[in-house]
Design a protein around this motif. Structure first.
Motif, PDB file in Angstrom:
ATOM      1  N   LYS A 668      30.686  69.213 -72.493  1.00 30.21           N
ATOM      2  CA  LYS A 668      30.867  70.593 -72.913  1.00 30.21           C
ATOM      3  C   LYS A 668      29.495  71.258 -72.966  1.00 30.21           C
ATOM      4  CE  LYS A 668      30.758  69.684 -77.909  1.00 30.21           C
ATOM      5  NZ  LYS A 668      31.482  69.821 -79.195  1.00 30.21           N
ATOM      6  N   SER A 669      29.452  72.554 -72.645  1.00 30.44           N
ATOM      7  CA  SER A 669      28.177  73.265 -72.567  1.00 30.44           C
ATOM      8  C   SER A 669      28.336  74.699 -73.039  1.00 30.44           C
ATOM      9  CB  SER A 669      27.646  73.277 -71.122  1.00 30.44           C
ATOM     10  OG  SER A 669      27.493  71.978 -70.618  1.00 30.44           O
ATOM     11  N   ASN A 670      27.303  75.187 -73.687  1.00 29.03           N
ATOM     12  CA  ASN A 670      27.159  76.604 -74.010  1.00 29.03           C
ATOM     13  C   ASN A 670      25.792  77.052 -73.520  1.00 29.03           C
ATOM     14  OD1 ASN A 670      29.644  76.979 -75.663  1.00 29.03           O
ATOM     15  ND2 ASN A 670      28.624  75.478 -76.996  1.00 29.03           N
ATOM     16  N   GLY A 671      25.716  78.277 -73.018  1.00 29.64           N
ATOM     17  CA  GLY A 671      24.438  78.724 -72.507  1.00 29.64           C
ATOM     18  C   GLY A 671      24.371  80.218 -72.315  1.00 29.64           C
ATOM     19  N   VAL A 672      23.159  80.679 -72.008  1.00 27.09           N
ATOM     20  CA  VAL A 672      22.896  82.095 -71.754  1.00 27.09           C
ATOM     21  C   VAL A 672      22.047  82.206 -70.498  1.00 27.09           C
ATOM     22  CG1 VAL A 672      21.823  84.207 -72.617  1.00 27.09           C
ATOM     23  CG2 VAL A 672      22.990  82.661 -74.211  1.00 27.09           C
ATOM     24  N   ASN A 673      22.445  83.094 -69.586  1.00 27.52           N
ATOM     25  CA  ASN A 673      21.670  83.415 -68.398  1.00 27.52           C
ATOM     26  C   ASN A 673      21.152  84.843 -68.508  1.00 27.52           C
ATOM     27  OD1 ASN A 673      22.142  80.918 -67.205  1.00 27.52           O
ATOM     28  ND2 ASN A 673      23.939  81.636 -66.077  1.00 27.52           N
ATOM     29  N   LEU A 674      19.911  85.053 -68.097  1.00 23.24           N
ATOM     30  CA  LEU A 674      19.285  86.368 -68.243  1.00 23.24           C
ATOM     31  C   LEU A 674      18.597  86.783 -66.951  1.00 23.24           C
ATOM     32  CD1 LEU A 674      18.278  88.784 -69.985  1.00 23.24           C
ATOM     33  CD2 LEU A 674      16.275  87.371 -70.547  1.00 23.24           C
ATOM     34  N   LEU A 675      18.903  88.000 -66.512  1.00 25.32           N
ATOM     35  CA  LEU A 675      18.197  88.671 -65.425  1.00 25.32           C
ATOM     36  C   LEU A 675      17.634  89.961 -66.004  1.00 25.32           C
ATOM     37  CD1 LEU A 675      21.033  88.437 -62.751  1.00 25.32           C
ATOM     38  CD2 LEU A 675      19.134  86.858 -63.007  1.00 25.32           C
ATOM     39  N   ALA A 676      16.331  90.186 -65.897  1.00 25.74           N
ATOM     40  CA  ALA A 676      15.734  91.360 -66.527  1.00 25.74           C
ATOM     41  C   ALA A 676      14.562  91.864 -65.707  1.00 25.74           C
ATOM     42  CB  ALA A 676      15.270  91.036 -67.947  1.00 25.74           C
ATOM     43  N   ALA A 677      14.343  93.191 -65.779  1.00 24.22           N
ATOM     44  CA  ALA A 677      13.187  93.804 -65.128  1.00 24.22           C
ATOM     45  C   ALA A 677      12.759  95.015 -65.933  1.00 24.22           C
ATOM     46  CB  ALA A 677      13.527  94.210 -63.700  1.00 24.22           C
ATOM     47  N   LEU A 678      11.452  95.202 -66.033  1.00 30.76           N
ATOM     48  CA  LEU A 678      10.882  96.334 -66.763  1.00 30.76           C
ATOM     49  C   LEU A 678       9.875  97.034 -65.856  1.00 30.76           C
ATOM     50  CD1 LEU A 678      10.670  97.831 -69.517  1.00 30.76           C
ATOM     51  CD2 LEU A 678       8.774  96.266 -70.066  1.00 30.76           C
ATOM     52  N   THR A 679       9.984  98.368 -65.806  1.00 26.53           N
ATOM     53  CA  THR A 679       9.063  99.189 -65.017  1.00 26.53           C
ATOM     54  C   THR A 679       8.412 100.207 -65.949  1.00 26.53           C
ATOM     55  OG1 THR A 679      10.618  98.958 -63.171  1.00 26.53           O
ATOM     56  CG2 THR A 679       8.841 100.551 -62.908  1.00 26.53           C
ATOM     57  N   PRO A 680       7.380  99.824 -66.675  1.00 29.71           N
ATOM     58  CA  PRO A 680       6.788 100.739 -67.657  1.00 29.71           C
ATOM     59  C   PRO A 680       6.061 101.916 -67.019  1.00 29.71           C
ATOM     60  CG  PRO A 680       5.525  98.713 -67.525  1.00 29.71           C
ATOM     61  CD  PRO A 680       6.739  98.498 -66.698  1.00 29.71           C
ATOM     62  N   VAL A 681       5.456 101.684 -65.836  1.00 30.87           N
ATOM     63  CA  VAL A 681       4.791 102.757 -65.087  1.00 30.87           C
ATOM     64  C   VAL A 681       5.104 102.549 -63.617  1.00 30.87           C
ATOM     65  CG1 VAL A 681       2.907 103.032 -66.755  1.00 30.87           C
ATOM     66  CG2 VAL A 681       2.647 101.414 -64.859  1.00 30.87           C
ATOM     67  N   ASP A 682       4.868 103.596 -62.830  1.00 24.20           N
ATOM     68  CA  ASP A 682       5.131 103.484 -61.395  1.00 24.20           C
ATOM     69  C   ASP A 682       4.342 102.326 -60.794  1.00 24.20           C
ATOM     70  OD1 ASP A 682       6.795 105.623 -61.528  1.00 24.20           O
ATOM     71  OD2 ASP A 682       5.341 107.084 -60.752  1.00 24.20           O
ATOM     72  N   ASN A 683       5.016 101.586 -59.886  1.00 25.12           N
ATOM     73  CA  ASN A 683       4.429 100.500 -59.098  1.00 25.12           C
ATOM     74  C   ASN A 683       4.228  99.199 -59.874  1.00 25.12           C
ATOM     75  OD1 ASN A 683       4.344 102.138 -56.834  1.00 25.12           O
ATOM     76  ND2 ASN A 683       2.218 102.761 -57.178  1.00 25.12           N
ATOM     77  N   LEU A 684       4.406  99.203 -61.193  1.00 20.39           N
ATOM     78  CA  LEU A 684       4.287  97.972 -61.970  1.00 20.39           C
ATOM     79  C   LEU A 684       5.682  97.422 -62.261  1.00 20.39           C
ATOM     80  CD1 LEU A 684       2.656  95.898 -63.628  1.00 20.39           C
ATOM     81  CD2 LEU A 684       2.884  97.465 -65.586  1.00 20.39           C
ATOM     82  N   ARG A 685       5.880  96.168 -61.958  1.00 19.63           N
ATOM     83  CA  ARG A 685       7.156  95.516 -62.213  1.00 19.63           C
ATOM     84  C   ARG A 685       6.916  94.248 -63.026  1.00 19.63           C
ATOM     85  NH1 ARG A 685       8.515  99.745 -60.709  1.00 19.63           N
ATOM     86  NH2 ARG A 685       9.890 100.297 -58.965  1.00 19.63           N
ATOM     87  N   LEU A 686       7.704  94.061 -64.070  1.00 13.46           N
ATOM     88  CA  LEU A 686       7.681  92.854 -64.889  1.00 13.46           C
ATOM     89  C   LEU A 686       9.090  92.273 -64.854  1.00 13.46           C
ATOM     90  CD1 LEU A 686       5.789  94.366 -67.948  1.00 13.46           C
ATOM     91  CD2 LEU A 686       4.779  93.154 -65.991  1.00 13.46           C
TER      92      LEU A 686
END
Length: 837
Positions: A668-686
């Motif tokens: 048995k398993s429990n879990g969390v998957n996360l896909l995330a992206a942040l663009t605080p200013v133009d051309n910067l990607r986190l």
């Protein structure tokens, strides 16, 4: 699918990871019921308002915002930016996917969070243009990533976990990666690239797409490369190439599209065996004296070519340079057509003819000093000869000192001839506005023709690029040869011929219904697998009739009789999903799946006696998800609960030979998957890809019987132990910044990866620790036609383990803390120059 224009490539990296993280709701075989699948655009995947036409029976497709499952989609540029070391390694961009790529280009084990497996890739399928590469997702010494290579002929890939995949195509319970090929366009387009790598790698890639006539398009492309490998075996570690061609036709009035394709692969790859390290405590691993854990390998020219009398049918010459290679010829097609009055049809088919050679070393016992190997009783794998009686020489001449560290390695040679044909036909009808019903039929017929020579213990120096050793001794005035002239101490093991034939037939029904802010889907599948298997029975013989040649006095050979098995199983699968859209920026979804995993030729069918097949592996999967997007942020987070029954454990001896009956248990398993992206200013990607898994074994109150690293019989409980080989936490963080220049652009990025605690097997006794790595890349587009890529992996030379000696259950640490294991390869840097038109 249309090939993108070169001008768009300039903006690839700034949108790459965000696009990869967006849930492009696509499944391998799903198509729009009204029109051909359009070309992927880099800005499409960055918005939840984009309409997708795959993975749903809803008429006209659905917006990503309304999709009740999540998927990672990459275009060709994003695939390159992920800098995968192999086809399997690309799967790391999907949270919850864990490819073990330390074995080289082929043979990677692929884990899916919460889907327990010991080796191979039973819960993962590779599909091409919607069709599975082979009728079964995995066999011993085969998984689908081993026979598929990435190159510039790939347009997009979609990596899906769970969701509706249990119903469509091959009914994969776990995960699937579906690759779409580039085709020609109205305007001729293409690319030519040259890559150099610091591991002695040279590679040429090319693609050309062109118009043939009105509505008809063609393409051709592929690659060729050779490499010494980071772990240099003294011959080419990787050598070969691939060629792919397509013919596409767009029907008039946007009625649909047909694509025919052919793909030929001829590639040879080093299969990397575990090497010695020193383990101190749970999470501390260091170099074994004289053996670089980042670049060392036992492989060498001295042990490269051998004669194996154990190969079924009278013996065979074998060559390590042939590696774990593949010769694969694929032809297939994809057809989608919209009829009148809301009717639509589609058909996908694929035929694959594969020859797979496996020439590789496989670990046995831990290393020992030669004097202990020769004379000390109780030394695992030792000879226990009379004191002072032996003569040991290097093959090629020279006496071996008694304080030389030595090891026995299995020199295994297996050949597999696999053929597979599959076809999936679907008929869809829009019953009324908002409701589409789809009925599909899936058929697959596939065969296997194997010859195994497994075992074949060779005595060699315990050092990089090893040298084989011969041993003879005198007892009672009689000279005995303990090894043959090649250094083989034992031709015992598992030397079989095996033939199998199977047919899978499935019928499925899927309905999607839009009601206000709700989008609901319900699908069911009934599948039958009918398989036969014939494996030769073995008898031990003295191969040469000479009792003084001890290495072949009890060699198991096929005796002319066969064990025949007939496996005939029918099982249903279901999936239901619901998505509620709050507004244009946010939605929630839920999904439930159930299904079963059929036995394959090597796992569940072979070895069964009197038709007493083990119970079917069954899974229940529940998932809840939330999606949100604003100008600055993108989030796709899902939580899951998964239960399994019918899992199997097969005890083996130190040579990997099956012994005793199979054990049945669950998880048995429990879990969390996360896909995330942040663009605080133009051309910067986190960007962040991460998952957390809390999984354990259940339903087994006894203990697993096994043979420990010292050759002793032992037993270990598994109830409540962590799922083997699956990290509790895995995260990949990628910041990037795009600089715009008058002449083009330049985008540097780094990839930080953290892999949490993971274990070797169900016992949890052999911990593999945790590790972190740093990779980097720089992509620069110069003008309209030139692109330069610089990439590097494991820049800090981290010693990270994915597995230890897989033939040792429980703790694999021997005297002095010595552990045989597979660490990551050391620092690798390559640069590519590409011309595009």
């Amino acid at each position: 699918m249309q090939h993108r224009k070169p001008t768009l490539i300039r903006y690839a990296l700034s949108a790459a990871i965000v696009a990869a993280l967006a849930p492009t709701t696509v499944l391998a075989q799903e198509v729009d019921t009204k029109s051909p699948v359009p070309a992927a655009r880099k800005d499409d995947a960055a918005t939840l308002d984009t309409v997708v036409v795959s993975g749903t029976a809803a008429a006209g497709g659905v917006r990503k915002l309304e999709a009740s499952f999540s998927i990672v989609a990459l275009n060709d540029e994003q695939i390159r930016q992920a800098n995968p070391k192999s086809t399997a390694d690309l799967l790391k961009v999907s949270p919850g996917m864990w490819p073990e790529t330390t074995g080289g280009q082929t043979g990677a084990n692929v884990e899916v969070a919460g889907f327990p497996s010991a080796s191979g890739a039973p819960f993962f399928s590779t599909l091409l243009m919607g069709s599975p590469i082979y009728g079964m997702p995995t066999l011993s010494f085969y998984n689908s990533t081993s026979v598929f290579r990435l190159d510039d002929t790939i347009e997009t890939v979609e990596i899906l976990q769970g969701g509706p995949s249990v119903v469509f195509a091959d009914g994969q319970l776990g995960a699937s990666a579906n690759y779409f090929l580039k085709t020609g366009t109205e305007t001729p387009s293409g690319s030519v690239g040259l890559t150099w790598g610091n591991e002695g790698m040279w590679r040429v890639d090319g693609f050309a797409g062109f118009k043939i006539a009105d509505g008809w398009y063609g393409s051709i492309g592929g690659f060729w490369r050779e490499s010494d490998g980071v772990r240099d075996p003294e011959f080419k570690a990787d050598k070969g190439g691939q060629l792919t061609a397509t013919l596409a036709h767009d029907f008039a009035e946007d009625k649909g599209r047909m694509v025919l394709y052919a793909r030929h692969l001829n590639d040879k790859n080093q299969f990397i065996t575990p090497i010695p390290l020193i383990q101190r405590g749970k999470d501390s691993f260091s170099a074994y004296p004289g053996f670089d854990p980042l670049t060392g390998t036992y492989y060498s020219n001295a042990i490269r070519r051998v004669w194996l009398p154990s190969y079924p049918g009278g013996g065979k010459h074998a060559d390590l340079a042939d590696g774990r290679g593949a010769i694969s010829s694929i032809v297939g097609g994809k057809f989608d057509y919209a009829l009148d009055n809301g009717w639509a049809i589609s058909d996908n088919f694929l035929y694959n003819d594969m020859d797979l050679n496996n020439n590789a070393l496989f670990s046995g016992n831990n290393p020992a000093l030669l004097r202990d190997m020769l004379y000390t009783a109780g030394t695992p794998g030792g000879f226990s000869l009379p004191a002072g009686s032996a003569t040991a020489n290097y093959v090629g001449g020279g006496a071996v000192p008694l304080d030389q560290s030595v090891i026995q390695q299995g020199w295994w040679h297996l050949t597999k001839r696999l053929k597979s044909f599959s076809n999936e036909f679907r008929l869809s009808k829009e019953l009324f506005e908002g409701n589409t019903l789809t009925v599909g039929v899936y058929y697959a017929h596939y065969t296997m023709d194997d010859k195994w020579s497994q075992g074949n213990q060779m005595l060699m120096t315990n050092e990089p690029n090893a040298t084989p050793i011969t041993v003879s001794y005198v007892n009672g005035g009689q000279t005995y040869r303990r090894t043959d002239d090649q250094g083989f101490a034992n031709f015992g093991g598992f030397h079989i011929t095996e033939k199998g034939s199977a047919t899978n037939k499935a019928l499925y029904v899927s309905d999607a219904w839009r009601i206000g802010n709700w989008l609901l889907d319900l699908s069911g599948r009934v599948e039958n697998q009918d398989a036969t298997s014939d494996v030769c029975n073995l008898s031990n013989i003295n191969l040469d009739g000479d009792p003084t040649t001890l290495y072949d006095n009890a060699m198991p050979v096929c005796n002319g009789t066969f064990a025949h098995n007939h496996y005939d199983k029918t099982h249903p699968a279901f999936t239901a999903g619901a998505n509620y859209t709050f507004n244009q920026n946010m939605s929630v979804y839920g999904r439930a799946n159930s299904g079963g995993h059929f036995a394959d030729f090597d796992n569940g069918i072979r070895g069964t006696i009197n038709g007493n097949f083990p119970p079917m592996q069954k899974v229940r999967n529940y998932e809840l998800g939330w999606k949100y997007q604003s100008r600055m942020a993108y989030l796709d987070v899902s939580a899951f609960h998964r239960t399994f029954t019918g899992l199997l454990y097969q005890p083996t001896d130190g040579l990997g030979t099956p012994v005793g009956g199979k054990e049945v248990y669950g998880s048995k398993s429990n879990g969390v998957n996360l896909l995330a992206a942040l663009t605080p200013v133009d051309n910067l990607r986190l960007q962040l890809v991460a998952n957390y898994l809390d999984g354990e074994y259940t339903d087994y109150d006894a203990c697993f019987r096994y043979t420990d690293v010292n050759g002793n019989a032992a037993c270990a409980p598994i109830e409540g132990k962590q799922l083997q080989r699956q990290p509790k936490v895995r995260a990949m963080f990628t910041p990037s910044y795009r600089f715009e220049m008058p002449w083009g652009d330049i985008t540097p990025y780094v990839i930080y990866t953290y892999v949490g605690d993971h274990t070797q097997d169900q016992s949890g006794l052999q911990q593999l620790g945790s590790y972190q790595t740093w990779d980097f890349g720089v992509t620069s587009n110069v003008g309209q036609h030139w692109q330069i890529n610089l990439r590097g992996t494991n820049m800090t030379n981290e010693i990270g383990l994915t597995e230890s000696n897989s033939r040792i259950f429980g703790s694999a640490v021997g005297a002095g803390g010595v552990l045989l294991a597979r660490p990551m390869e050391g620092r690798e840097v390559n640069v590519q120059v590409k011309y595009l038109w």
